[in-house]
Write an enzyme that holds these catalytic residues in place. Structure first.
Site, PDB file in Angstrom:
ATOM      1  N   HIS A  53      59.987  27.290 -54.718  1.00 30.54           N
ATOM      2  CA  HIS A  53      60.879  26.158 -54.411  1.00 30.54           C
ATOM      3  C   HIS A  53      60.740  25.764 -52.932  1.00 30.54           C
ATOM      4  O   HIS A  53      60.668  24.584 -52.604  1.00 30.54           O
ATOM      5  CB  HIS A  53      62.352  26.537 -54.653  1.00 30.54           C
ATOM      6  CG  HIS A  53      62.723  26.781 -56.085  1.00 30.54           C
ATOM      7  ND1 HIS A  53      63.321  27.940 -56.509  1.00 30.54           N
ATOM      8  CD2 HIS A  53      62.592  26.011 -57.192  1.00 30.54           C
ATOM      9  CE1 HIS A  53      63.559  27.865 -57.811  1.00 30.54           C
ATOM     10  NE2 HIS A  53      63.122  26.713 -58.256  1.00 30.54           N
TER      11      HIS A  53
ATOM     12  N   LYS B  10      71.449  26.167 -68.645  1.00 26.92           N
ATOM     13  CA  LYS B  10      70.754  27.456 -68.639  1.00 26.92           C
ATOM     14  C   LYS B  10      71.659  28.671 -68.429  1.00 26.92           C
ATOM     15  O   LYS B  10      71.182  29.796 -68.445  1.00 26.92           O
ATOM     16  CB  LYS B  10      69.718  27.454 -67.520  1.00 26.92           C
ATOM     17  CG  LYS B  10      68.494  26.626 -67.798  1.00 26.92           C
ATOM     18  CD  LYS B  10      67.533  26.765 -66.631  1.00 26.92           C
ATOM     19  CE  LYS B  10      66.233  26.040 -66.868  1.00 26.92           C
ATOM     20  NZ  LYS B  10      65.370  26.099 -65.673  1.00 26.92           N
TER      21      LYS B  10
ATOM     22  N   ARG C  65      54.023  23.649 -61.629  1.00 27.92           N
ATOM     23  CA  ARG C  65      53.292  24.910 -61.475  1.00 27.92           C
ATOM     24  C   ARG C  65      52.045  24.898 -62.335  1.00 27.92           C
ATOM     25  O   ARG C  65      50.941  25.000 -61.867  1.00 27.92           O
ATOM     26  CB  ARG C  65      54.174  26.085 -61.914  1.00 27.92           C
ATOM     27  CG  ARG C  65      55.232  26.429 -60.902  1.00 27.92           C
ATOM     28  CD  ARG C  65      56.295  27.289 -61.505  1.00 27.92           C
ATOM     29  NE  ARG C  65      57.136  26.505 -62.402  1.00 27.92           N
ATOM     30  CZ  ARG C  65      58.292  26.905 -62.858  1.00 27.92           C
ATOM     31  NH1 ARG C  65      58.739  28.103 -62.553  1.00 27.92           N
ATOM     32  NH2 ARG C  65      59.007  26.133 -63.646  1.00 27.92           N
TER      33      ARG C  65
ATOM     34  N   SER D 179      62.300  31.631 -61.119  1.00 28.09           N
ATOM     35  CA  SER D 179      63.533  32.368 -60.822  1.00 28.09           C
ATOM     36  C   SER D 179      63.725  33.479 -61.848  1.00 28.09           C
ATOM     37  O   SER D 179      64.189  34.578 -61.499  1.00 28.09           O
ATOM     38  CB  SER D 179      64.736  31.423 -60.858  1.00 28.09           C
ATOM     39  OG  SER D 179      64.584  30.404 -59.905  1.00 28.09           O
TER      40      SER D 179
HETATM   41  P1  ADP Z   1      65.528  23.434 -63.393  1.00 31.48           P
HETATM   42  O1  ADP Z   1      66.577  24.185 -64.113  1.00 31.48           O
HETATM   43  O2  ADP Z   1      65.910  22.033 -63.055  1.00 31.48           O
HETATM   44  O3  ADP Z   1      64.125  23.518 -63.991  1.00 31.48           O
HETATM   45  P2  ADP Z   1      64.580  25.214 -61.347  1.00 31.48           P
HETATM   46  O4  ADP Z   1      65.368  25.755 -60.208  1.00 31.48           O
HETATM   47  O5  ADP Z   1      64.046  26.198 -62.342  1.00 31.48           O
HETATM   48  O6  ADP Z   1      65.507  24.149 -61.988  1.00 31.48           O
HETATM   49  O7  ADP Z   1      63.367  24.360 -60.811  1.00 31.48           O
HETATM   50  C1  ADP Z   1      63.562  23.217 -60.008  1.00 31.48           C
HETATM   51  C2  ADP Z   1      62.215  22.541 -59.801  1.00 31.48           C
HETATM   52  O8  ADP Z   1      61.364  23.406 -59.072  1.00 31.48           O
HETATM   53  C3  ADP Z   1      61.456  22.201 -61.084  1.00 31.48           C
HETATM   54  O9  ADP Z   1      60.753  20.987 -60.875  1.00 31.48           O
HETATM   55  C4  ADP Z   1      60.483  23.340 -61.218  1.00 31.48           C
HETATM   56  O10 ADP Z   1      59.316  22.959 -61.941  1.00 31.48           O
HETATM   57  C5  ADP Z   1      60.150  23.602 -59.761  1.00 31.48           C
HETATM   58  N1  ADP Z   1      59.685  24.962 -59.517  1.00 31.48           N
HETATM   59  C6  ADP Z   1      60.227  26.128 -59.919  1.00 31.48           C
HETATM   60  N2  ADP Z   1      59.490  27.190 -59.505  1.00 31.48           N
HETATM   61  C7  ADP Z   1      58.435  26.664 -58.828  1.00 31.48           C
HETATM   62  C8  ADP Z   1      57.285  27.212 -58.180  1.00 31.48           C
HETATM   63  N3  ADP Z   1      57.047  28.517 -58.170  1.00 31.48           N
HETATM   64  N4  ADP Z   1      56.438  26.357 -57.585  1.00 31.48           N
HETATM   65  C9  ADP Z   1      56.670  25.032 -57.646  1.00 31.48           C
HETATM   66  N5  ADP Z   1      57.691  24.448 -58.236  1.00 31.48           N
HETATM   67  C10 ADP Z   1      58.576  25.236 -58.831  1.00 31.48           C
END
Ligand code: ADP
Length: 156
Positions: A17, A41, A90, A128
């Site tokens: 992130h 979630k 990703r 996460s």
């Molecule tokens: P959501 O529940 O909206 O998917 P997340 O916190 O899981 O929230 O992810 C927020 C954003 O960050 C999404 O666009 C996700 O694809 C991106 N994201 C999560 N992990 C990574 C990572 N390791 N590298 C790049 N982008 C990521």
């Protein structure tokens, strides 16, 4: 000055992130990291915990603000006067869901553009959920999450 929103659950924020946040901060005048308050979630960390972790992790990086929201992203984006939504990609596995969300948001708010940024390859497997799994099994999570988050994860 163009303002972008980076929405997510951030349960918790990872270095993946952070990589996206920093890339977005180079492209936009302001990046608003928006923590989804009540995602479907069922987050492990409370909204306040997630917000605190994000705020500490981005501390010192200029042109980044942190907030939370409830309800429709397009409504929040309008009230925050943002012109773009940032999402991170990703792997191909992210594409279907992200494509659907981006087109739905475009239908709801045609002027709000979704911008996809590609993560550094070293974070392309990182999520996460995987970080929480490793932490529960007492594995080494340093290098995967910011230091403040690692400290908290060591206690779970
Ligand atoms: P959501 O529940 O909206 O998917 P997340 O916190 O899981 O929230 O992810 C927020 C954003 O960050 C999404 O666009 C996700 O694809 C991106 N994201 C999560 N992990 C990574 C990572 N390791 N590298 C790049 N982008 C990521």
């Amino acid at each position: 000055m163009k303002k972008a929103i980076y929405p997510g659950s951030f349960d918790p924020i990872t270095n993946g992130h952070l990589d996206i946040i920093k890339r977005a901060a180079c492209l936009f005048g302001e990046v608003l990291v928006a923590v989804i308050s009540n995602p479907e979630k069922k987050p492990f960390f409370s909204l306040n915990e997630r917000l605190k972790m994000v705020k500490e992790a981005v501390h010192g990086v200029k042109n980044i603000k942190v907030d939370f929201f409830d309800g429709l992203l397009v409504d929040y984006a309008q009230s925050a006067k943002a012109s773009s939504i940032i999402r991170g990609l990703r792997a191909v596995s992210d594409f279907d869901y992200e494509f659907q969300m981006a087109l739905t948001n475009r239908q709801l708010s045609p002027n709000l553009e979704t911008v996809f940024l590609m993560t550094d390859y070293k974070y392309s497997y990182l999520s996460s959920s995987i970080v929480k799994q490793i932490a529960r099994l007492k594995g080494d999570i340093s290098g995967l999450v910011p230091k403040n988050v690692a400290k908290i994860l060591k206690k779970i």
